[in-house]
Design a protein around this motif. Sequence first.
Motif, PDB file in Angstrom:
ATOM      1  N   ARG A   1     -11.693  -0.741  -0.214  1.00  0.00           N
ATOM      2  CA  ARG A   1     -12.451  -0.261   0.946  1.00  0.00           C
ATOM      3  C   ARG A   1     -12.009   1.120   1.412  1.00  0.00           C
ATOM      4  NH1 ARG A   1     -17.321  -2.710   2.353  1.00  0.00           N
ATOM      5  NH2 ARG A   1     -17.159  -4.932   1.955  1.00  0.00           N
ATOM      6  N   GLU A   2     -11.275   1.838   0.561  1.00  0.00           N
ATOM      7  CA  GLU A   2     -10.862   3.188   0.957  1.00  0.00           C
ATOM      8  C   GLU A   2     -12.075   4.105   1.035  1.00  0.00           C
ATOM      9  OE1 GLU A   2      -6.507   4.462  -0.309  1.00  0.00           O
ATOM     10  OE2 GLU A   2      -7.640   3.779  -2.033  1.00  0.00           O
ATOM     11  N   LYS A   3     -11.902   5.191   1.802  1.00  0.00           N
ATOM     12  CA  LYS A   3     -12.919   6.245   1.938  1.00  0.00           C
ATOM     13  C   LYS A   3     -14.231   5.740   2.527  1.00  0.00           C
ATOM     14  CE  LYS A   3     -10.445   9.494  -0.363  1.00  0.00           C
ATOM     15  NZ  LYS A   3     -10.338   9.767  -1.754  1.00  0.00           N
ATOM     16  N   GLN A   4     -14.138   4.703   3.348  1.00  0.00           N
ATOM     17  CA  GLN A   4     -15.341   4.189   4.018  1.00  0.00           C
ATOM     18  C   GLN A   4     -15.177   4.241   5.533  1.00  0.00           C
ATOM     19  OE1 GLN A   4     -16.479   0.321   2.356  1.00  0.00           O
ATOM     20  NE2 GLN A   4     -15.831   0.982   0.328  1.00  0.00           N
ATOM     21  N   GLY A   5     -14.194   4.987   5.993  1.00  0.00           N
ATOM     22  CA  GLY A   5     -14.022   5.165   7.430  1.00  0.00           C
ATOM     23  C   GLY A   5     -13.206   4.090   8.126  1.00  0.00           C
ATOM     24  N   VAL A   6     -12.573   3.191   7.369  1.00  0.00           N
ATOM     25  CA  VAL A   6     -11.812   2.111   8.009  1.00  0.00           C
ATOM     26  C   VAL A   6     -10.592   2.677   8.742  1.00  0.00           C
ATOM     27  CG1 VAL A   6     -10.508  -0.022   7.643  1.00  0.00           C
ATOM     28  CG2 VAL A   6     -12.596   0.409   6.314  1.00  0.00           C
TER      29      VAL A   6
ATOM     30  N   VAL B   1      -0.446   2.759   8.853  1.00  0.00           N
ATOM     31  CA  VAL B   1      -1.879   2.458   8.773  1.00  0.00           C
ATOM     32  C   VAL B   1      -2.199   2.360   7.286  1.00  0.00           C
ATOM     33  CG1 VAL B   1      -2.606   4.902   8.919  1.00  0.00           C
ATOM     34  CG2 VAL B   1      -4.227   3.083   9.456  1.00  0.00           C
ATOM     35  N   ALA B   2      -2.948   1.346   6.907  1.00  0.00           N
ATOM     36  CA  ALA B   2      -3.299   1.175   5.494  1.00  0.00           C
ATOM     37  C   ALA B   2      -4.606   0.410   5.381  1.00  0.00           C
ATOM     38  CB  ALA B   2      -2.187   0.440   4.746  1.00  0.00           C
ATOM     39  N   VAL B   3      -5.284   0.685   4.294  1.00  0.00           N
ATOM     40  CA  VAL B   3      -6.597   0.092   4.029  1.00  0.00           C
ATOM     41  C   VAL B   3      -6.562  -0.456   2.605  1.00  0.00           C
ATOM     42  CG1 VAL B   3      -9.044   0.706   3.743  1.00  0.00           C
ATOM     43  CG2 VAL B   3      -7.725   1.666   5.645  1.00  0.00           C
TER      44      VAL B   3
ATOM     45  N   ASN C   1      -0.618  12.653   3.476  1.00  0.00           N
ATOM     46  CA  ASN C   1      -2.019  13.058   3.279  1.00  0.00           C
ATOM     47  C   ASN C   1      -2.623  13.421   4.647  1.00  0.00           C
ATOM     48  OD1 ASN C   1      -1.694  10.440   4.076  1.00  0.00           O
ATOM     49  ND2 ASN C   1      -2.831   9.536   2.387  1.00  0.00           N
TER      50      ASN C   1
ATOM     51  N   ASN D   1      -9.639  14.590  11.218  1.00  0.00           N
ATOM     52  CA  ASN D   1     -10.888  14.279  11.922  1.00  0.00           C
ATOM     53  C   ASN D   1     -10.669  13.484  13.195  1.00  0.00           C
ATOM     54  OD1 ASN D   1     -12.387  15.666  10.159  1.00  0.00           O
ATOM     55  ND2 ASN D   1     -13.394  13.905   9.206  1.00  0.00           N
TER      56      ASN D   1
ATOM     57  N   ASP E   1      -4.891  15.330   5.721  1.00  0.00           N
ATOM     58  CA  ASP E   1      -6.348  15.475   5.898  1.00  0.00           C
ATOM     59  C   ASP E   1      -6.969  14.206   6.465  1.00  0.00           C
ATOM     60  OD1 ASP E   1      -6.213  18.006   4.987  1.00  0.00           O
ATOM     61  OD2 ASP E   1      -6.980  17.563   2.978  1.00  0.00           O
ATOM     62  N   VAL E   2      -6.354  13.066   6.175  1.00  0.00           N
ATOM     63  CA  VAL E   2      -6.893  11.786   6.661  1.00  0.00           C
ATOM     64  C   VAL E   2      -6.961  11.781   8.189  1.00  0.00           C
ATOM     65  CG1 VAL E   2      -6.437   9.302   6.765  1.00  0.00           C
ATOM     66  CG2 VAL E   2      -6.049  10.545   4.635  1.00  0.00           C
ATOM     67  N   PHE E   3      -6.036  12.486   8.834  1.00  0.00           N
ATOM     68  CA  PHE E   3      -5.904  12.369  10.283  1.00  0.00           C
ATOM     69  C   PHE E   3      -6.511  13.549  11.048  1.00  0.00           C
ATOM     70  CE2 PHE E   3      -2.570   9.982   8.180  1.00  0.00           C
ATOM     71  CZ  PHE E   3      -2.805   8.735   8.718  1.00  0.00           C
TER      72      PHE E   3
ATOM     73  N   ARG F   1       0.823  -1.214   0.000  1.00  0.00           N
ATOM     74  CA  ARG F   1       0.000   0.000   0.000  1.00  0.00           C
ATOM     75  C   ARG F   1       0.859   1.268   0.000  1.00  0.00           C
ATOM     76  NH1 ARG F   1      -3.142   1.044  -1.848  1.00  0.00           N
ATOM     77  NH2 ARG F   1      -4.818   1.954  -0.650  1.00  0.00           N
TER      78      ARG F   1
ATOM     79  N   VAL G   1       3.857  11.082  10.708  1.00  0.00           N
ATOM     80  CA  VAL G   1       4.262  11.865   9.539  1.00  0.00           C
ATOM     81  C   VAL G   1       3.361  11.431   8.403  1.00  0.00           C
ATOM     82  CG1 VAL G   1       6.106  12.361   7.900  1.00  0.00           C
ATOM     83  CG2 VAL G   1       6.655  12.043  10.304  1.00  0.00           C
TER      84      VAL G   1
HETATM   85  C1  LIG Z   1      -4.565   6.782   3.860  1.00  0.00           C
HETATM   86  C2  LIG Z   1      -5.540   5.614   4.085  1.00  0.00           C
HETATM   87  C3  LIG Z   1      -5.063   4.765   5.245  1.00  0.00           C
HETATM   88  C4  LIG Z   1      -6.926   6.234   4.381  1.00  0.00           C
HETATM   89  O1  LIG Z   1      -7.823   5.145   4.694  1.00  0.00           O
HETATM   90  P1  LIG Z   1      -9.381   5.313   4.545  1.00  0.00           P
HETATM   91  O2  LIG Z   1     -10.026   4.169   5.238  1.00  0.00           O
HETATM   92  O3  LIG Z   1      -9.725   5.537   3.127  1.00  0.00           O
HETATM   93  O4  LIG Z   1      -9.658   6.656   5.364  1.00  0.00           O
HETATM   94  P2  LIG Z   1     -11.062   7.094   5.959  1.00  0.00           P
HETATM   95  O5  LIG Z   1     -12.176   6.564   5.092  1.00  0.00           O
HETATM   96  O6  LIG Z   1     -11.124   6.751   7.404  1.00  0.00           O
HETATM   97  O7  LIG Z   1     -11.017   8.651   5.760  1.00  0.00           O
HETATM   98  C5  LIG Z   1     -10.630   9.553   6.773  1.00  0.00           C
HETATM   99  C6  LIG Z   1     -10.733  10.955   6.236  1.00  0.00           C
HETATM  100  O8  LIG Z   1      -9.677  11.188   5.310  1.00  0.00           O
HETATM  101  C7  LIG Z   1     -10.175  11.545   4.046  1.00  0.00           C
HETATM  102  N1  LIG Z   1      -9.298  10.896   3.078  1.00  0.00           N
HETATM  103  C8  LIG Z   1      -9.197   9.580   2.833  1.00  0.00           C
HETATM  104  N2  LIG Z   1      -8.201   9.358   1.929  1.00  0.00           N
HETATM  105  C9  LIG Z   1      -7.680  10.583   1.639  1.00  0.00           C
HETATM  106  C10 LIG Z   1      -6.632  11.028   0.820  1.00  0.00           C
HETATM  107  N3  LIG Z   1      -5.884  10.180   0.080  1.00  0.00           N
HETATM  108  N4  LIG Z   1      -6.344  12.350   0.779  1.00  0.00           N
HETATM  109  C11 LIG Z   1      -7.078  13.223   1.501  1.00  0.00           C
HETATM  110  N5  LIG Z   1      -8.091  12.864   2.311  1.00  0.00           N
HETATM  111  C12 LIG Z   1      -8.382  11.561   2.381  1.00  0.00           C
HETATM  112  C13 LIG Z   1     -11.589  11.020   4.001  1.00  0.00           C
HETATM  113  O9  LIG Z   1     -12.374  11.748   3.110  1.00  0.00           O
HETATM  114  C14 LIG Z   1     -12.007  11.195   5.441  1.00  0.00           C
HETATM  115  O10 LIG Z   1     -12.384  12.532   5.706  1.00  0.00           O
HETATM  116  P3  LIG Z   1     -13.889  12.858   6.130  1.00  0.00           P
HETATM  117  O11 LIG Z   1     -14.144  12.053   7.371  1.00  0.00           O
HETATM  118  O12 LIG Z   1     -13.865  14.324   6.356  1.00  0.00           O
HETATM  119  O13 LIG Z   1     -14.707  12.404   4.982  1.00  0.00           O
HETATM  120  C15 LIG Z   1      -5.671   4.747   2.804  1.00  0.00           C
HETATM  121  O14 LIG Z   1      -5.985   5.590   1.719  1.00  0.00           O
HETATM  122  C16 LIG Z   1      -4.399   3.975   2.480  1.00  0.00           C
HETATM  123  O15 LIG Z   1      -4.247   2.834   2.865  1.00  0.00           O
HETATM  124  N6  LIG Z   1      -3.451   4.620   1.744  1.00  0.00           N
HETATM  125  C17 LIG Z   1      -2.185   3.978   1.449  1.00  0.00           C
HETATM  126  C18 LIG Z   1      -1.282   3.891   2.670  1.00  0.00           C
HETATM  127  C19 LIG Z   1      -1.051   5.248   3.326  1.00  0.00           C
HETATM  128  O16 LIG Z   1      -0.855   6.255   2.671  1.00  0.00           O
HETATM  129  N7  LIG Z   1      -1.089   5.252   4.681  1.00  0.00           N
HETATM  130  C20 LIG Z   1      -0.935   6.460   5.477  1.00  0.00           C
HETATM  131  C21 LIG Z   1       0.500   6.670   5.796  1.00  0.00           C
HETATM  132  S1  LIG Z   1       0.690   8.249   6.581  1.00  0.00           S
END
Ligand SMILES: CC(C)(COP(=O)(O)OP(=O)(O)OC[C@H]1O[C@@H](n2cnc3c(N)ncnc32)[C@H](O)[C@@H]1OP(=O)(O)O)[C@@H](O)C(=O)NCCC(=O)NCCS
Length: 146
Positions: free
Chosen positions: A69-74, A63-65, A101, A107, A103-105, A19, A98
């Motif tokens: 199943r991305e963007k579903q709150g996992v 952390v990775a999803v 992205n 909330n 914005d993911v964190f 991921r 660190v």
């Molecule tokens: C980053 C990652 C873990 C997010 O997982 P996810 O389950 O899709 O995240 P969530 O559904 O819980 O979303 C959390 C918030 O982040 C936002 N979000 C999700 N992916 C995003 C992205 N790539 N860029 C910006 N915002 C993002 C969502 O819209 C949500 O915001 P909201 O509650 O205001 O709608 C997933 O995309 C992933 O596995 N990426 C690859 C590995 C990675 O980058 N890990 C993080 C290392 S720092």
Amino acid sequence: MIIKEFYRHNELVDFYISRGIEFNDDKQYPHLPIFSYIAEIDNQFVGAITVCKENNDFILDEVAVIKEREKQGVCTALVNTVIDRIENEYGDSKFYLVAKNPDVFKNSGFNIIQREEAPNFSECFSCPDFQKKCFPEVMVKMLKRK
Ligand SMILES: CC(C)(COP(=O)(O)OP(=O)(O)OC[C@H]1O[C@@H](n2cnc3c(N)ncnc32)[C@H](O)[C@@H]1OP(=O)(O)O)[C@@H](O)C(=O)NCCC(=O)NCCS
């Protein structure tokens, strides 16, 4: 969604790498993991998180999803699970990460800080690309005993 503790941290490394999370060639965690959790939906693995501890600080290194199943709150559910765990078990502490992205964190209550405000917890800080070709944000959440 079911979230459960997962003790075989090393078995998650290939998933994290798949991921896009960076590991060195030896595939060792940069810090010793203290706990991991996995998320499942319909008995299928959909994501994982691993937390490390350095001195009195906690570090969210991985952390990775799964893509489907991305963007579903996992991710949010996994992050909130470990926040609860740390607050209950360790009380007042700082939780760093660190993020490319950030914005993911947001909330989950993480705030962006300057690199200088954080301890030297990340491999990123010594990477030649850090803040030259690669611009991740350093974030922290202050955790409180429940
Ligand atoms: C980053 C990652 C873990 C997010 O997982 P996810 O389950 O899709 O995240 P969530 O559904 O819980 O979303 C959390 C918030 O982040 C936002 N979000 C999700 N992916 C995003 C992205 N790539 N860029 C910006 N915002 C993002 C969502 O819209 C949500 O915001 P909201 O509650 O205001 O709608 C997933 O995309 C992933 O596995 N990426 C690859 C590995 C990675 O980058 N890990 C993080 C290392 S720092």
